[in-house]
Design a protein around this motif. Structure first.
Motif, PDB file in Angstrom:
ATOM      1  N   LEU A  73       0.928  -1.221   0.014  1.00 37.09           N
ATOM      2  CA  LEU A  73       0.014  -0.160   0.125  1.00 37.09           C
ATOM      3  C   LEU A  73       0.939   1.102  -0.126  1.00 37.09           C
ATOM      4  O   LEU A  73       0.584   2.289  -0.520  1.00 37.09           O
ATOM      5  CB  LEU A  73      -0.851  -0.006   1.257  1.00 37.09           C
ATOM      6  N   ALA A  74       1.903   1.221   0.846  1.00 39.25           N
ATOM      7  CA  ALA A  74       2.811   2.296   0.847  1.00 39.25           C
ATOM      8  C   ALA A  74       3.665   2.472  -0.595  1.00 39.25           C
ATOM      9  O   ALA A  74       3.551   3.681  -1.011  1.00 39.25           O
ATOM     10  CB  ALA A  74       3.947   2.183   1.764  1.00 39.25           C
ATOM     11  N   GLU A  75       3.900   1.553  -1.288  1.00 38.14           N
ATOM     12  CA  GLU A  75       4.625   1.709  -2.651  1.00 38.14           C
ATOM     13  C   GLU A  75       3.772   2.152  -3.477  1.00 38.14           C
ATOM     14  O   GLU A  75       3.823   2.962  -4.508  1.00 38.14           O
ATOM     15  CB  GLU A  75       5.262   0.127  -2.793  1.00 38.14           C
ATOM     16  N   LEU A  76       2.253   1.536  -3.603  1.00 41.45           N
ATOM     17  CA  LEU A  76       1.300   2.318  -4.474  1.00 41.45           C
ATOM     18  C   LEU A  76       1.115   3.639  -4.059  1.00 41.45           C
ATOM     19  O   LEU A  76       0.889   4.305  -5.250  1.00 41.45           O
ATOM     20  CB  LEU A  76       0.076   1.403  -4.393  1.00 41.45           C
ATOM     21  N   GLU A  77       0.989   4.053  -2.849  1.00 38.22           N
ATOM     22  CA  GLU A  77       0.764   5.500  -2.595  1.00 38.22           C
ATOM     23  C   GLU A  77       1.860   6.352  -3.276  1.00 38.22           C
ATOM     24  O   GLU A  77       1.771   7.363  -3.762  1.00 38.22           O
ATOM     25  CB  GLU A  77       0.587   5.713  -1.165  1.00 38.22           C
ATOM     26  N   GLU A  78       3.353   5.830  -3.279  1.00 34.27           N
ATOM     27  CA  GLU A  78       4.341   6.678  -3.620  1.00 34.27           C
ATOM     28  C   GLU A  78       4.384   6.527  -4.993  1.00 34.27           C
ATOM     29  O   GLU A  78       4.729   7.491  -5.663  1.00 34.27           O
ATOM     30  CB  GLU A  78       5.619   5.876  -3.320  1.00 34.27           C
ATOM     31  N   GLU A  80       1.774   6.485  -7.015  1.00 30.76           N
ATOM     32  CA  GLU A  80       0.682   7.527  -7.386  1.00 30.76           C
ATOM     33  C   GLU A  80       1.110   9.055  -7.505  1.00 30.76           C
ATOM     34  O   GLU A  80       1.058   9.647  -8.175  1.00 30.76           O
ATOM     35  CB  GLU A  80      -0.476   7.255  -6.427  1.00 30.76           C
ATOM     36  N   ARG A  81       2.032   9.257  -6.294  1.00 32.53           N
ATOM     37  CA  ARG A  81       2.554  10.650  -6.164  1.00 32.53           C
ATOM     38  C   ARG A  81       3.524  10.730  -6.904  1.00 32.53           C
ATOM     39  O   ARG A  81       3.617  11.933  -7.567  1.00 32.53           O
ATOM     40  CB  ARG A  81       3.000  10.824  -4.695  1.00 32.53           C
ATOM     41  N   THR A  84       1.755  12.026 -10.315  1.00 27.86           N
ATOM     42  CA  THR A  84       1.109  13.314 -10.002  1.00 27.86           C
ATOM     43  C   THR A  84       1.929  14.462 -10.124  1.00 27.86           C
ATOM     44  O   THR A  84       1.815  15.456 -10.674  1.00 27.86           O
ATOM     45  CB  THR A  84       0.027  13.281  -8.976  1.00 27.86           C
ATOM     46  N   SER A  85       2.964  14.351  -9.450  1.00 25.69           N
ATOM     47  CA  SER A  85       3.813  15.273  -9.242  1.00 25.69           C
ATOM     48  C   SER A  85       5.532  14.722  -8.730  1.00 25.69           C
ATOM     49  O   SER A  85       5.472  14.407  -7.681  1.00 25.69           O
ATOM     50  CB  SER A  85       3.499  16.517  -8.525  1.00 25.69           C
ATOM     51  N   GLU A  86       6.492  15.200  -9.627  1.00 31.40           N
ATOM     52  CA  GLU A  86       7.899  15.027  -8.980  1.00 31.40           C
ATOM     53  C   GLU A  86       8.231  15.843  -7.823  1.00 31.40           C
ATOM     54  O   GLU A  86       9.283  15.513  -7.120  1.00 31.40           O
ATOM     55  CB  GLU A  86       8.799  15.175 -10.502  1.00 31.40           C
ATOM     56  N   HIS A  87       7.782  16.989  -7.962  1.00 31.40           N
ATOM     57  CA  HIS A  87       8.212  17.928  -6.811  1.00 31.40           C
ATOM     58  C   HIS A  87       7.069  18.177  -5.890  1.00 31.40           C
ATOM     59  O   HIS A  87       6.677  19.373  -5.385  1.00 31.40           O
ATOM     60  CB  HIS A  87       8.296  19.391  -7.543  1.00 31.40           C
ATOM     61  N   ALA A  88       6.132  17.187  -5.554  1.00 28.35           N
ATOM     62  CA  ALA A  88       5.259  17.131  -4.531  1.00 28.35           C
ATOM     63  C   ALA A  88       5.559  17.582  -3.187  1.00 28.35           C
ATOM     64  O   ALA A  88       6.970  17.024  -2.968  1.00 28.35           O
ATOM     65  CB  ALA A  88       4.540  15.960  -4.604  1.00 28.35           C
ATOM     66  N   ALA A  89       5.332  18.061  -2.255  1.00 27.33           N
ATOM     67  CA  ALA A  89       5.685  18.353  -1.007  1.00 27.33           C
ATOM     68  C   ALA A  89       5.806  16.821   0.163  1.00 27.33           C
ATOM     69  O   ALA A  89       5.201  15.886  -0.438  1.00 27.33           O
ATOM     70  CB  ALA A  89       4.869  19.052   0.107  1.00 27.33           C
ATOM     71  N   PRO A  90       6.900  16.711   0.428  1.00 26.55           N
ATOM     72  CA  PRO A  90       7.169  15.231   1.323  1.00 26.55           C
ATOM     73  C   PRO A  90       5.917  15.046   2.334  1.00 26.55           C
ATOM     74  O   PRO A  90       5.743  15.980   2.851  1.00 26.55           O
ATOM     75  CB  PRO A  90       8.416  15.719   2.006  1.00 26.55           C
ATOM     76  N   ARG A 278      13.212   1.710  -6.442  1.00 29.42           N
ATOM     77  CA  ARG A 278      12.165   2.148  -6.168  1.00 29.42           C
ATOM     78  C   ARG A 278      12.101   3.665  -6.491  1.00 29.42           C
ATOM     79  O   ARG A 278      13.224   4.141  -6.405  1.00 29.42           O
ATOM     80  CB  ARG A 278      12.025   2.194  -4.725  1.00 29.42           C
ATOM     81  N   HIS A 279      11.154   4.096  -6.696  1.00 27.56           N
ATOM     82  CA  HIS A 279      11.060   5.638  -7.176  1.00 27.56           C
ATOM     83  C   HIS A 279      11.658   6.425  -5.984  1.00 27.56           C
ATOM     84  O   HIS A 279      11.227   6.306  -4.702  1.00 27.56           O
ATOM     85  CB  HIS A 279       9.689   6.056  -7.579  1.00 27.56           C
ATOM     86  N   LEU A 280      12.443   7.529  -6.258  1.00 29.15           N
ATOM     87  CA  LEU A 280      12.834   8.182  -5.080  1.00 29.15           C
ATOM     88  C   LEU A 280      11.844   9.224  -4.752  1.00 29.15           C
ATOM     89  O   LEU A 280      11.793  10.296  -5.265  1.00 29.15           O
ATOM     90  CB  LEU A 280      14.304   8.742  -5.442  1.00 29.15           C
ATOM     91  N   SER A 281      11.071   8.980  -3.661  1.00 30.45           N
ATOM     92  CA  SER A 281       9.818   9.963  -3.164  1.00 30.45           C
ATOM     93  C   SER A 281      10.538  11.210  -2.883  1.00 30.45           C
ATOM     94  O   SER A 281      11.854  11.050  -2.476  1.00 30.45           O
ATOM     95  CB  SER A 281       8.993   9.163  -2.132  1.00 30.45           C
ATOM     96  N   PRO A 282       9.759  12.076  -2.827  1.00 33.30           N
ATOM     97  CA  PRO A 282      10.086  13.444  -2.226  1.00 33.30           C
ATOM     98  C   PRO A 282      10.420  13.343  -0.549  1.00 33.30           C
ATOM     99  O   PRO A 282      11.408  14.093  -0.240  1.00 33.30           O
ATOM    100  CB  PRO A 282       8.817  14.313  -2.289  1.00 33.30           C
ATOM    101  N   LYS A 283       9.740  12.595   0.059  1.00 34.23           N
ATOM    102  CA  LYS A 283      10.157  12.327   1.501  1.00 34.23           C
ATOM    103  C   LYS A 283      11.572  11.948   1.580  1.00 34.23           C
ATOM    104  O   LYS A 283      12.472  12.464   2.570  1.00 34.23           O
ATOM    105  CB  LYS A 283       9.182  11.605   2.151  1.00 34.23           C
ATOM    106  N   VAL A 284      11.804  10.895   0.791  1.00 38.51           N
ATOM    107  CA  VAL A 284      13.360  10.295   0.833  1.00 38.51           C
ATOM    108  C   VAL A 284      14.420  11.419   0.246  1.00 38.51           C
ATOM    109  O   VAL A 284      15.635  11.481   0.929  1.00 38.51           O
ATOM    110  CB  VAL A 284      13.351   8.801   0.173  1.00 38.51           C
ATOM    111  N   ARG A 285      14.073  11.983  -0.659  1.00 37.40           N
ATOM    112  CA  ARG A 285      14.839  12.789  -1.267  1.00 37.40           C
ATOM    113  C   ARG A 285      15.298  14.015  -0.476  1.00 37.40           C
ATOM    114  O   ARG A 285      16.306  14.460  -0.254  1.00 37.40           O
ATOM    115  CB  ARG A 285      14.421  13.561  -2.772  1.00 37.40           C
TER     116      ARG A 285
END
Length: 311
Positions: A73-78, A80-81, A84-90, A278-285
């Motif tokens: 579920l966490a990976e699915l959420e990431e 989707e984010r 929608t946006s590479e620069h979304a807020a963490p 894994r996609h490097l999510s905004p929170k990890v970046r």
């Protein structure tokens, strides 16, 4: 309600330990939530929860299933984010693994600053000296120290980690100060057992040289944590090799004295590592970038240590 919704309901029941609370969050009745979980158990052919009139808890099978479902579920959420946006807020939960000594002394303040800066992020951090499997255990990122093994992980170098040979003035007054690595065999050494070759210390024999000299050392204390070894060194129990982020303040204050400074101990680096697939999510970046600005390229705990000499 489709299967994905069933899984979200299942994780909410596991998290809240309550059908009522989980149902309220999803806008369902308690009876509907209970019925959907029962249907999920029937479909899987196994019981996921122990139910009593007073409590609800996961079965052993349910615990394993919950861990896998939560990760999915966490990976699915990431995913989707990321679309929608590479620069979304963490936002979301950041699962971090970090070594204990570094985590307590240096990472904790940075982590607090990270959470203040990004209020939509929750942090789940494992602080221990065990080597975690990021992929199998579902970690987003790990802070690691030393030389990295070849792996499928992506590693970003944050800063160098300087190792220091040191002892208390009282110990050196009592036992003498070794002038060469070979003389360490005559001393009590404090050994860090999380290192594969904990009883063999390696030194570069000359500045800029790739040639090293290994010395087999021994001592009465063998410990898997650097802070415990620091306390033993301060108590005058022996000579220790520790990173400067643990003993830097003690060296500056004179509580510990650097020795064999002409010989460089094999050094490593601080890295942030994360799974490559894994996609490097905004929170990890954002977390990795903050590590780099907080500790690199030259860490603050090494300030002033270049002037220290043994004696």
């Amino acid at each position: 309600m489709d299967r994905l919704d069933d899984l979200k309901l299942f994780t909410l029941v596991a998290e809240t330990k309550s059908f009522t609370k989980a149902a309220d969050k999803l806008g369902l009745s308690k009876s509907a939530a209970s019925r959907r979980v029962a249907e999920l158990e029937a479909r899987l052919g196994t019981r996921l929860f122990h139910r009593t009139t007073r409590s609800i808890s996961l079965t052993q099978v349910g615990q394993g299933f919950c861990q896998r479902v939560s990760q999915i579920l966490a990976e699915l959420e990431e995913a989707e984010r990321s679309v929608t946006s590479e620069h979304a807020a963490p936002r979301g939960t950041l699962k971090v693994a970090a070594p204990m000594s570094f985590g307590l002394s240096h990472l904790a303040p940075v982590l607090c600053g990270y959470m203040e800066r990004y209020p939509e992020v929750q942090v789940d951090m494992d602080v221990s000296d065990r080597f975690v499997d990021l992929v199998e255990e579902g970690y987003d990122v790990a802070v690691r120290i030393g030389r990295l093994k070849d792996s499928s992980l992506v590693a970003r170098r944050i800063c160098p980690i300087r190792m220091v040979v040191c002892a208390s003035p009282a110990y050196l007054a009592r036992r003498g100060t070794p002038q060469t690595p070979a003389e360490l065999v005559e001393h009590d050494c404090l050994l860090y057992t999380n290192s594969q070759s904990f009883d063999q210390w390696s030194f570069r024999i000359a500045p800029g040289s790739a040639e090293t000299q290994g010395v087999r050392v021994q001592g009465r204390m063998r410990v898997s944590n650097g802070d415990v070894l620091r306390q033993a060194a301060l108590a005058g129990l022996g000579i220790v090799v520790l990173p400067s982020f643990i003993v830097g303040d003690d060296l500056l204050s004179g509580k510990l004295r650097g020795i064999l400074t002409e010989y460089t101990v094999s050094e490593g680096a601080l890295h942030a590592v994360y799974p490559a697939n894994r996609h490097l999510s905004p929170k990890v970046r954002a977390f990795v970038d903050l590590l780099a600005t907080s500790f690199g390229p030259v860490p603050y705990w090494d300030a002033g240590l270049v002037v220290l000499k043994g004696g």
